[in-house]
Design an enzyme around this catalytic site. Sequence first.
Site, PDB file in Angstrom:
ATOM      1  N   THR A  16      66.051  44.694  82.776  1.00 42.32           N
ATOM      2  CA  THR A  16      65.370  43.993  83.917  1.00 42.32           C
ATOM      3  C   THR A  16      65.718  44.927  85.125  1.00 42.32           C
ATOM      4  O   THR A  16      64.499  44.919  85.978  1.00 42.32           O
ATOM      5  CB  THR A  16      66.259  42.597  84.098  1.00 42.32           C
ATOM      6  OG1 THR A  16      65.999  42.084  82.873  1.00 42.32           O
ATOM      7  CG2 THR A  16      65.825  41.866  85.174  1.00 42.32           C
ATOM      8  N   LYS A  37      58.804  38.208  82.192  1.00 47.26           N
ATOM      9  CA  LYS A  37      59.814  38.060  80.993  1.00 47.26           C
ATOM     10  C   LYS A  37      59.546  36.671  80.170  1.00 47.26           C
ATOM     11  O   LYS A  37      60.249  35.828  80.366  1.00 47.26           O
ATOM     12  CB  LYS A  37      61.264  38.157  81.573  1.00 47.26           C
ATOM     13  CG  LYS A  37      62.335  38.234  80.127  1.00 47.26           C
ATOM     14  CD  LYS A  37      63.656  38.726  81.014  1.00 47.26           C
ATOM     15  CE  LYS A  37      64.670  38.945  79.411  1.00 47.26           C
ATOM     16  NZ  LYS A  37      66.003  39.773  79.741  1.00 47.26           N
ATOM     17  N   GLY A 118      66.392  41.419  74.963  1.00 47.89           N
ATOM     18  CA  GLY A 118      67.342  42.368  73.674  1.00 47.89           C
ATOM     19  C   GLY A 118      66.558  43.752  73.602  1.00 47.89           C
ATOM     20  O   GLY A 118      66.251  44.374  74.316  1.00 47.89           O
TER      21      GLY A 118
END
Length: 236
Positions: A16, A37, A118
Site C-alpha cells: 500500500t 484496492k 496479501g
Amino acid sequence: MKGLFITGTDTEIGKTCVTAGLAHALAQTGLRVAALKPVAAGQECVEGVWVNEDVRQLRDAGNVGLTDRDVGPWQLRAACAPHVAARLEGRSLVPQALLAEVRRVAQRADITLVEGVGGFCVPLVPGWDTADLARELALPVVLVVGLRLGCLSHAFLTAEAVRARGLVLAGWVANTVDAAMPHLPDQITALQDGLAAPCWGQVPRLAPPHRAAVAAHLDAAAVLRACGVAAGVPGP
C-alpha cells in the site's frame, strides 16, 4: 484501461505504501490517477464509520476524487484471509461484479493502480484468487519485494506465477522491511538477476512512510513507460 497491478512477496511488506507512492509520483506529472484496492480485509470503526486504513491511504493518494467505496468496493471487517473474512460476515464475492467496479472507476483516470491483497495467489472465492483478478484485468504487474530474510525465494516464485498466467512483470520495487538485513547489496543483485525485470526503486525504512517520501525513491519515468502513457497527456 491503462495502469498497473501491484502485488507483493507477502502480506505486510509495504504494497500500500508503494502503491500510494506510485500514485503520488504519477499525479505530479499532471495525469489523472486512481489508486484502488478492490479487496481489503481489516476494518475499524472510526466515529461510527467502518474504515480500512489501506483504502483511506490510497483514496488520499489519487487525484480524481474517489470515495472509499470507489477505492475498495469489497471491504471486510476481519483482518484475515479474505475468503475467511467474507464467510464470517455471510457474504460472497461475485468476481464479475468486482471487475465491473474496477473498470467503472478506471474510466475516470488516465492511469489506474490496482493493489492486490496479501501475496499473488490469495483465495477470494472457490476457484478464483487474486492471480485471477490480475489476469482478468490484464495489466502489467509490479512486484513489491519486502526486503527481509526469505525474500529471494518469495520474489522468484511470485515472478514465476505472474509469467505463468501470461502477464508481464513490468518492474519491481525493493521495500525495506528489515533495516538490519545482512548482505543487502548481494540480495539486491540476486533479485536483479533473478527477476529479469527493471528495479523501479529501493525504498528505505521511512518513519512515517508518507506517499511523497516513498515517491522520492521511485522511478516515475519508468512507471510511465510501462503504462504506455505520456506525462501530462490525458488518455482517451
